[in-house]
Design a protein around this motif. Structure first.
Motif, short mmCIF file in Angstrom:
data_model
loop_
_atom_site.label_atom_id
_atom_site.label_comp_id
_atom_site.label_asym_id
_atom_site.label_seq_id
_atom_site.Cartn_x
_atom_site.Cartn_y
_atom_site.Cartn_z
N ILE A 84 0.68 -1.13 -0.09
CA ILE A 84 0.05 0.05 0.04
C ILE A 84 0.90 1.32 0.05
O ILE A 84 0.58 2.21 -0.63
CB ILE A 84 -0.92 -0.06 1.10
N ILE A 125 -8.68 8.82 -0.84
CA ILE A 125 -8.78 7.48 -1.07
C ILE A 125 -10.18 6.95 -0.95
O ILE A 125 -11.01 7.53 0.25
CB ILE A 125 -8.00 6.86 -0.07
N MET A 160 -12.79 3.97 -0.57
CA MET A 160 -12.84 2.48 0.10
C MET A 160 -14.34 1.92 -0.26
O MET A 160 -15.28 2.48 0.34
CB MET A 160 -12.49 2.42 1.66
N VAL A 219 -7.23 7.53 -5.65
CA VAL A 219 -7.13 5.96 -5.36
C VAL A 219 -8.58 5.42 -4.77
O VAL A 219 -9.36 6.11 -4.41
CB VAL A 219 -6.16 5.70 -4.29
N ILE A 245 -10.16 1.65 -3.54
CA ILE A 245 -9.73 0.33 -3.10
C ILE A 245 -10.82 -0.69 -3.15
O ILE A 245 -11.89 -0.15 -2.37
CB ILE A 245 -9.00 0.42 -1.63
N ASP A 246 -10.66 -1.79 -3.67
CA ASP A 246 -11.82 -2.92 -3.26
C ASP A 246 -11.03 -4.16 -2.66
O ASP A 246 -10.16 -4.69 -3.35
CB ASP A 246 -12.34 -3.12 -4.63
N LYS A 247 -11.72 -4.48 -1.21
CA LYS A 247 -11.10 -5.58 -0.93
C LYS A 247 -11.94 -6.57 -0.71
O LYS A 247 -12.58 -6.67 0.40
CB LYS A 247 -10.05 -5.25 0.41
N ILE A 302 -7.01 -0.33 -7.03
CA ILE A 302 -6.38 -1.31 -6.32
C ILE A 302 -7.49 -2.22 -5.89
O ILE A 302 -8.42 -2.06 -4.80
CB ILE A 302 -5.74 -0.64 -4.99
N TYR A 303 -7.25 -3.67 -6.08
CA TYR A 303 -8.27 -4.62 -5.98
C TYR A 303 -7.76 -5.76 -5.66
O TYR A 303 -6.64 -6.39 -6.16
CB TYR A 303 -9.07 -4.86 -7.45
#
Length: 207
Positions: free
Chosen positions: A45, A56, A58, A121, A123-125, A168-169
């Protein structure tokens, strides 16, 4: 995690009703992460987001600790969204005093209400993974799955700053199941395979 909180079938992971019910039954201090703690992915990261003032987004934050751990690591400009109003209220109350700069919104990743070119940015988590839990052949997913995942990526590309934005995945999903959604005109895609006994993947799309 109690067995009564687990879904009757995997498809329930893709429904708002399941998550609302689950968050209502969990304690306010509960947290759940699909995989990997921040400590394990922090070096990546920091490499991918060198500017800690980056804005960012989320996507599908749930009650994961990723946002709070990134915040405590210096990323103060984090906007969290989830389509469960229950978890958004819980998280807003949990972090209001100790992490006042974080923002929390009830919102669907497939229909973001943010301005175009407004994030550095996203982000997918595991969020896109939850939309892929419907019945059907993984090699030939149902049209609903294709549309949902395509809409999420469409919206992410829209809100990221063109020329500098990064998606970012993080997922267990192998490239032959995920690349179709992430290969887009005027973007670049990098895939990192991580982990030892159990592999997972980091997809990095630059827009």
């Amino acid at each position: 995690m109690g067995l009564d909180i687990l879904p009757q079938s995997n498809e329930e992971y893709g429904t708002k009703e399941y998550w609302d019910k689950r968050y209502e039954r969990e304690s306010d201090e509960s947290s759940f992460d699909w995989f990997k703690s921040y400590d394990e992915i922090a070096p990546l990261i920091r490499e991918l987001i060198p500017d800690k003032s980056s804005r960012i987004l989320m996507l599908g934050c749930g009650n994961s600790r990723l946002s709070e751990q990134m915040y405590d690591d210096g990323y103060k400009n984090i906007v969290n969204i989830d389509y469960s109003s229950v978890v958004i209220q819980q998280m807003r109350e949990r972090h209001a005093a100790v992490r006042p700069e974080m923002e929390w919104y009830e919102m669907d990743v497939r229909a973001l209400t943010f301005d175009t070119n407004s994030f550095d940015v996203a982000i997918d988590k595991g969020t896109m993974d939850a939309m892929m839990t419907s019945k059907g052949d993984v090699w030939d997913p149902p049209e609903e799955v294709i549309q949902n995942c395509t809409k999420e990526v469409d919206e992410v590309i829209r809100v990221l700053r063109k020329g500098t934005g990064t998606f970012i995945y993080l997922t267990f999903g192998q490239p032959h199941f995920r690349r179709r959604y992430l290969t887009r005109p005027d973007t670049t895609l990098q895939i990192k395979e991580l982990g030892e006994a159990f592999h997972y993947y980091l997809y990095i799309m630059k827009v």
